[in-house]
Design a protein around this motif. Structure first.
Motif, PDB file in Angstrom:
ATOM      1  N   ASN A  67       0.162 -49.406  78.281  1.00  0.00           N
ATOM      2  CA  ASN A  67      -0.987 -48.532  78.072  1.00  0.00           C
ATOM      3  C   ASN A  67      -0.760 -47.191  78.775  1.00  0.00           C
ATOM      4  O   ASN A  67       0.317 -46.946  79.330  1.00  0.00           O
ATOM      5  CB  ASN A  67      -2.293 -49.200  78.544  1.00  0.00           C
ATOM      6  CG  ASN A  67      -2.321 -49.439  80.047  1.00  0.00           C
ATOM      7  OD1 ASN A  67      -1.514 -48.899  80.812  1.00  0.00           O
ATOM      8  ND2 ASN A  67      -3.264 -50.253  80.495  1.00  0.00           N
ATOM      9  N   TYR A 102      -8.669 -59.691  67.842  1.00  0.00           N
ATOM     10  CA  TYR A 102      -8.722 -58.376  68.483  1.00  0.00           C
ATOM     11  C   TYR A 102      -7.398 -57.626  68.321  1.00  0.00           C
ATOM     12  O   TYR A 102      -7.385 -56.452  67.925  1.00  0.00           O
ATOM     13  CB  TYR A 102      -9.056 -58.541  69.968  1.00  0.00           C
ATOM     14  CG  TYR A 102      -9.033 -57.228  70.736  1.00  0.00           C
ATOM     15  CD1 TYR A 102     -10.082 -56.330  70.642  1.00  0.00           C
ATOM     16  CD2 TYR A 102      -7.945 -56.898  71.551  1.00  0.00           C
ATOM     17  CE1 TYR A 102     -10.058 -55.121  71.340  1.00  0.00           C
ATOM     18  CE2 TYR A 102      -7.915 -55.698  72.250  1.00  0.00           C
ATOM     19  CZ  TYR A 102      -8.971 -54.815  72.136  1.00  0.00           C
ATOM     20  OH  TYR A 102      -8.932 -53.623  72.820  1.00  0.00           O
ATOM     21  N   TRP A 103      -6.283 -58.299  68.609  1.00  0.00           N
ATOM     22  CA  TRP A 103      -4.990 -57.611  68.621  1.00  0.00           C
ATOM     23  C   TRP A 103      -4.347 -57.473  67.243  1.00  0.00           C
ATOM     24  O   TRP A 103      -3.571 -56.549  67.008  1.00  0.00           O
ATOM     25  CB  TRP A 103      -4.019 -58.330  69.561  1.00  0.00           C
ATOM     26  CG  TRP A 103      -4.387 -58.185  70.998  1.00  0.00           C
ATOM     27  CD1 TRP A 103      -4.930 -59.139  71.816  1.00  0.00           C
ATOM     28  CD2 TRP A 103      -4.278 -56.999  71.809  1.00  0.00           C
ATOM     29  NE1 TRP A 103      -5.160 -58.626  73.073  1.00  0.00           N
ATOM     30  CE2 TRP A 103      -4.757 -57.318  73.094  1.00  0.00           C
ATOM     31  CE3 TRP A 103      -3.801 -55.710  71.564  1.00  0.00           C
ATOM     32  CZ2 TRP A 103      -4.789 -56.389  74.134  1.00  0.00           C
ATOM     33  CZ3 TRP A 103      -3.832 -54.789  72.599  1.00  0.00           C
ATOM     34  CH2 TRP A 103      -4.320 -55.127  73.858  1.00  0.00           C
ATOM     35  N   GLN A 135      -8.843 -51.406  67.629  1.00  0.00           N
ATOM     36  CA  GLN A 135      -9.664 -50.883  68.732  1.00  0.00           C
ATOM     37  C   GLN A 135      -8.821 -50.547  69.955  1.00  0.00           C
ATOM     38  O   GLN A 135      -9.196 -49.682  70.751  1.00  0.00           O
ATOM     39  CB  GLN A 135     -10.715 -51.926  69.139  1.00  0.00           C
ATOM     40  CG  GLN A 135     -11.654 -52.353  68.024  1.00  0.00           C
ATOM     41  CD  GLN A 135     -12.527 -53.528  68.454  1.00  0.00           C
ATOM     42  OE1 GLN A 135     -13.068 -53.527  69.563  1.00  0.00           O
ATOM     43  NE2 GLN A 135     -12.684 -54.517  67.600  1.00  0.00           N
ATOM     44  N   TRP A 136      -7.704 -51.229  70.078  1.00  0.00           N
ATOM     45  CA  TRP A 136      -6.867 -51.098  71.275  1.00  0.00           C
ATOM     46  C   TRP A 136      -5.905 -49.922  71.229  1.00  0.00           C
ATOM     47  O   TRP A 136      -5.278 -49.587  72.233  1.00  0.00           O
ATOM     48  CB  TRP A 136      -6.061 -52.386  71.474  1.00  0.00           C
ATOM     49  CG  TRP A 136      -5.423 -52.892  70.211  1.00  0.00           C
ATOM     50  CD1 TRP A 136      -5.961 -53.801  69.333  1.00  0.00           C
ATOM     51  CD2 TRP A 136      -4.162 -52.512  69.659  1.00  0.00           C
ATOM     52  NE1 TRP A 136      -5.105 -54.026  68.271  1.00  0.00           N
ATOM     53  CE2 TRP A 136      -3.998 -53.239  68.448  1.00  0.00           C
ATOM     54  CE3 TRP A 136      -3.157 -51.645  70.065  1.00  0.00           C
ATOM     55  CZ2 TRP A 136      -2.856 -53.111  67.660  1.00  0.00           C
ATOM     56  CZ3 TRP A 136      -2.030 -51.516  69.268  1.00  0.00           C
ATOM     57  CH2 TRP A 136      -1.897 -52.241  68.072  1.00  0.00           C
ATOM     58  N   GLN A 194      -5.662 -47.094  73.801  1.00  0.00           N
ATOM     59  CA  GLN A 194      -5.226 -47.432  75.154  1.00  0.00           C
ATOM     60  C   GLN A 194      -3.756 -47.092  75.400  1.00  0.00           C
ATOM     61  O   GLN A 194      -3.332 -46.960  76.536  1.00  0.00           O
ATOM     62  CB  GLN A 194      -5.386 -48.941  75.415  1.00  0.00           C
ATOM     63  CG  GLN A 194      -6.772 -49.506  75.262  1.00  0.00           C
ATOM     64  CD  GLN A 194      -6.760 -51.008  75.498  1.00  0.00           C
ATOM     65  OE1 GLN A 194      -6.028 -51.518  76.342  1.00  0.00           O
ATOM     66  NE2 GLN A 194      -7.556 -51.732  74.739  1.00  0.00           N
TER      67      GLN A 194
END
Length: 275
Positions: free
Chosen positions: A62, A263-264, A269-270, A273
């Motif tokens: 990140n 999620y991943w 959304q990530w 980061q």
């Protein structure tokens, strides 16, 4: 007669003693093997060492330089449930199995799928999820292509060295030329620069990369190969295999793995980061 009787008594005594000693020796051996198991060493050390490689969205850096990703979450949750710390050991994919065998770390948690060749060298847990291979292509070089058109001597396809993406490329496009790279970003860059027609990589990498550069890249929706993802451990360690298998069953039953995978792999959304 007396000498024969004595001989019989001696033989019977030998077998009685052997019968008594054998369980003791077996018990000692069992205890020794249990004490030397990887899981016992992890608990004594207070840290689990996890071998992994950098690739999206399994393990990435990140903006703070910290590791994030699906496998990073899996390893952190495993360590938390064990009440210990986690230490990540980044390792080139082509050498990750020899590094595990050499004791550089305790377990591979890095999007590794099972193949017979790999399984001859290390043991695998039961699957904690499944993945598939996809195709990312240079839009201009492959204009009008169907998936079948990539199976041609005129086509060059890239993949990561030692990956099942390379296996999928050979299996689906045996007539195409195959170029192998140490990591997936290098293979993606070759597609972007037009030096290869396409690359085969684990989903959702093709779809995510194509969405970032829709004018240059295109992802094909076909699933080239479905594969079980498992932890990799050294051979001959039943206790460690048992522990990891049971942990996988617990977190899958709770829906935690599905939640993290969603999620991943099914969202972006990530992305903000990342570096």
């Amino acid at each position: 007669m007396q000498s024969k009787a004595r001989l019989v008594v001696m033989v019977l005594s030998f077998f009685v003693i052997a019968a008594l000693v054998q369980p003791c020796m077996a018990g000692e051996l069992h205890n020794k093997l249990a004490a030397e198991s990887t899981i016992e060493q992890i608990v004594k050390r207070g840290t689990i060492k996890v071998g992994m490689d950098i690739f999206v969205p399994w393990a990435m850096k990140n903006k703070k330089g910290e590791l994030v990703g699906f496998e990073i979450d899996v390893a952190k949750q495993l360590a938390e449930d064990m009440g210990i710390k986690v230490e990540f050991v980044p390792t080139k994919w082509s050498g990750i199995i020899p590094a595990l065998a050499a004791g550089k770390f305790d377990v591979i948690i890095g999007g590794m799928t099972v193949t017979p060749k790999r399984n001859m060298k290390i043991n695998f847990t039961r699957p904690y999820y499944y993945t598939s291979q996809g195709l990312l292509a240079n839009r201009k070089m492959t204009e009008g292509f169907t998936i079948e058109d990539f199976n041609s001597p005129e086509v060059t396809i890239a993949a990561r060295l030692g990956s099942t993406g390379a296996v999928a490329a050979k299996a689906n496009f045996p007539k195409a030329r195959l170029r192998l790279f140490d990591d997936e970003p290098a293979a993606v860059q070759e597609v972007k620069n037009g030096r290869v027609h396409a690359m085969v990589g684990g989903q959702p990498l093709p779809a995510h990369i194509a969405s970032e550069s829709p004018d240059t890249l295109k992802a094909f929706g076909e699933q080239l190969m479905k594969e079980p993802m498992c932890f990799g451990i050294r051979k001959g360690d039943v206790d460690t295999l048992n522990f990891f298998n049971n942990w996988i069953e617990i977190v899958r039953a709770k829906g935690w793995i599905d939640e993290k995978y969603s999620y991943w792999f099914e969202s972006t959304q990530w992305k903000d980061q990342l570096q």
